[in-house]
Design an enzyme around this catalytic site. Structure first.
Site, PDB file in Angstrom:
ATOM      1  N   LYS A  27       0.823  -1.218   0.000  1.00 55.55           N
ATOM      2  CA  LYS A  27       0.000   0.000   0.000  1.00 55.55           C
ATOM      3  C   LYS A  27       0.853   1.263   0.000  1.00 55.55           C
ATOM      4  CE  LYS A  27      -2.658   1.181   3.569  1.00 55.55           C
ATOM      5  NZ  LYS A  27      -3.792   1.557   4.447  1.00 55.55           N
ATOM      6  N   SER A  28       1.901   1.274   0.828  1.00 54.34           N
ATOM      7  CA  SER A  28       2.748   2.463   0.891  1.00 54.34           C
ATOM      8  C   SER A  28       3.392   2.757  -0.460  1.00 54.34           C
ATOM      9  CB  SER A  28       3.843   2.273   1.951  1.00 54.34           C
ATOM     10  OG  SER A  28       3.298   2.159   3.235  1.00 54.34           O
ATOM     11  N   ARG A  32       2.641   5.983  -3.355  1.00 50.11           N
ATOM     12  CA  ARG A  32       3.733   6.813  -3.861  1.00 50.11           C
ATOM     13  C   ARG A  32       3.912   6.649  -5.357  1.00 50.11           C
ATOM     14  NH1 ARG A  32       4.132   5.761   1.349  1.00 50.11           N
ATOM     15  NH2 ARG A  32       5.315   7.113   2.774  1.00 50.11           N
ATOM     16  N   GLY A 100      -5.327   7.925   5.676  1.00 51.58           N
ATOM     17  CA  GLY A 100      -4.465   8.935   6.269  1.00 51.58           C
ATOM     18  C   GLY A 100      -3.218   9.179   5.449  1.00 51.58           C
ATOM     19  N   GLN A 175       5.046   9.244   7.130  1.00 55.79           N
ATOM     20  CA  GLN A 175       4.089  10.121   6.462  1.00 55.79           C
ATOM     21  C   GLN A 175       4.509  11.583   6.567  1.00 55.79           C
ATOM     22  OE1 GLN A 175       0.162   9.284   7.939  1.00 55.79           O
ATOM     23  NE2 GLN A 175       0.125   7.219   7.124  1.00 55.79           N
ATOM     24  N   ASP A 325       2.324  -0.737  11.833  1.00 53.05           N
ATOM     25  CA  ASP A 325       1.000  -1.145  11.348  1.00 53.05           C
ATOM     26  C   ASP A 325       0.668  -2.590  11.706  1.00 53.05           C
ATOM     27  OD1 ASP A 325       0.312   1.290  10.240  1.00 53.05           O
ATOM     28  OD2 ASP A 325       1.144   0.812   8.283  1.00 53.05           O
TER      29      ASP A 325
END
Length: 441
Positions: A27-28, A32, A100, A175, A325
């Protein structure tokens, strides 16, 4: 983005987990990839993109600011970027849903462009504080109008040229780091972020891959990331590895359910993301890396996981940034270990999609687990490998990781654990239930 209708789910033992599966794209990295490709000049291609609601919110926002983004019939995404400095002012509010990451990183992008953007989100996201991003971006010249204590709905009025800053992170947050670096892309001069505690480094790796002038050095104060602004990003072909945060649920499930033996293919093994694997191995988990390789500049491996008895540990604090996480599912692993696991140093869990410390303490206690809550984590006395009691209806708190973690707990419980709403799972892992079915057929 409207919230899905509540979806209760009954989690109960299904026998050993067996077989192999791939987890969705990281996901990260997916967030990006969409953002950076939208700032390049030319067409980028992205394979393996996570198509969960959070990443789709990022794609929708970048479309609203001028990028052309489309998914091919082969599942490969193409992105025609507008170039750094080329973002358009969105005509309507940007709906971030539950994401977020999207919100904080996009606030950074908007901050150094001469446009205004309003961010809105669902009930969970609207409770999350944005002040830690607002502070450095305000120092760069952006203006913010927020609800209450820096919460959504929130409007950003960007500025160009923005002012380059040297910013030391007050808390370990990839973040916040990324938001400042993204603002620095369209800021003349050198923007510097100093992180006393290293966090996931996907932004640095990918920005360098897109051609940004970026250096990372070590200093007595921590890692120093320096970015030269007014960058020109080049389009890229990106292959997104499997998300270690999604793999985490199967790592724990196979470790605690007797007789389990599974392979999770193509998992990202970036050292800033493997804290859970390290913690589980300290507890005695049997996790073997197979076919280690590099994909798109990121280390990747297939993970074979077999059931093994777990022993309680005190989680080393230095692992916290690389598994923040994964704490909810680590708490589940602790519930089946022998002895009392102490997992602290994770204040950040209080301000995630839910208060994950309180939510997991409540859920595990309802299922018969002995839990002590601290301001920065939990102490959990495990069952020694026996099934936990279960038999409770637990609240997911609109949090995908709480829902999936408690489903894992239900796989080795004496009585069914009912999750009041598993719909949030779709934000990060749309195929979770299909994978569960494949492992437990």
């Amino acid at each position: 983005m409207s919230s899905a209708a509540p979806r209760p789910f009954a989690a109960a033992p299904r026998g050993p987990l067996t077989g192999s599966a791939r987890v969705p794209g990281d996901k990260s990295i997916s967030h990006r990839a969409i953002m950076f490709a939208s700032l390049a000049i030319g067409t980028s291609r992205i394979e393996g993109l996570l198509e969960g609601e959070d990443v789709l919110a990022t794609a929708a926002a970048m479309r609203a600011m001028g990028a052309t983004i489309a998914r091919g019939d082969d599942g490969v995404w193409s992105v025609d970027g507008v170039g750094v400095g080329g973002l358009l002012e969105p005509e309507a509010a940007l709906d971030m849903g539950n994401s977020g990451t999207s919100t904080r990183l996009l606030m950074g992008l908007v901050a150094s462009h001469p446009i205004r953007a309003t961010f809105v989100g669902d009930a969970s996201l609207s409770k999350r504080p944005m002040g830690r991003v607002i502070a450095p971006l305000s120092d760069m010249g952006a203006e913010f109008t927020a609800t209450g204590n820096g919460r959504l709905p929130l409007m950003v009025r960007g500025i160009a040229p923005a002012v380059p800053i040297a910013y030391t992170l007050p808390v370990a947050s990839a973040q916040v780091k990324s938001a400042v670096l993204l603002a620095g892309l369209n800021t003349p001069g050198i923007t510097t972020v100093i992180e006393p505690v290293a966090t996931r480094d996907h932004s640095e790796r990918m920005l360098a891959g897109f051609g940004a002038d970026l250096t990372v050095t070590d200093s007595p104060a921590g890692r120093v990331i320096a970015l030269r602004g007014e960058a020109e990003l080049r389009p890229q072909h990106i292959v997104v590895p499997g998300d270690p945060s999604s793999a985490a649920f199967w790592l724990v499930a196979a470790s605690v359910v007797p007789g389990s033996d599974i392979v999770i293919a193509n998992v990202g093994m970036n050292p800033t993301r493997t804290g859970l694997i390290a913690a589980l191995r300290l507890m005695g988990a049997d996790i073997a890396e197979q076919d280690a390789r590099s994909v798109g500049g990121e280390p990747v491996a297939d993970l074979r996981v077999r059931h093994a008895p777990l022993t309680a540990i005190t989680v080393p604090p230095e692992l916290t940034p690389s598994m923040i996480d994964e704490y909810p599912v680590l708490f589940v692993a602790a519930a089946f270990a022998s002895g009392t696991t102490v997992a602290r140093g994770a204040h950040e869990l209080r301000v995630k999609e839910s208060d994950r410390i309180a939510a997991m303490a409540e859920a595990l206690t309802a299922c018969g687990v002995t839990v002590a809550e601290h301001d920065d984590g939990l102490s959990i006395t495990g069952s020694g490998g026996a099934p936990i009691a279960g038999g409770a209806r637990v609240a997911s708190k609109l949090d995908h990781r709480i829902a999936m973690s408690m489903i894992v707990a239900g796989l080795h419980a004496r009585e069914t654990i009912t999750i009041d709403d598993a719909a949030p799972v779709a934000t990060s892992y749309p195929d979770f239930f299909d994978t569960l079915q494949s492992f437990t057929n």
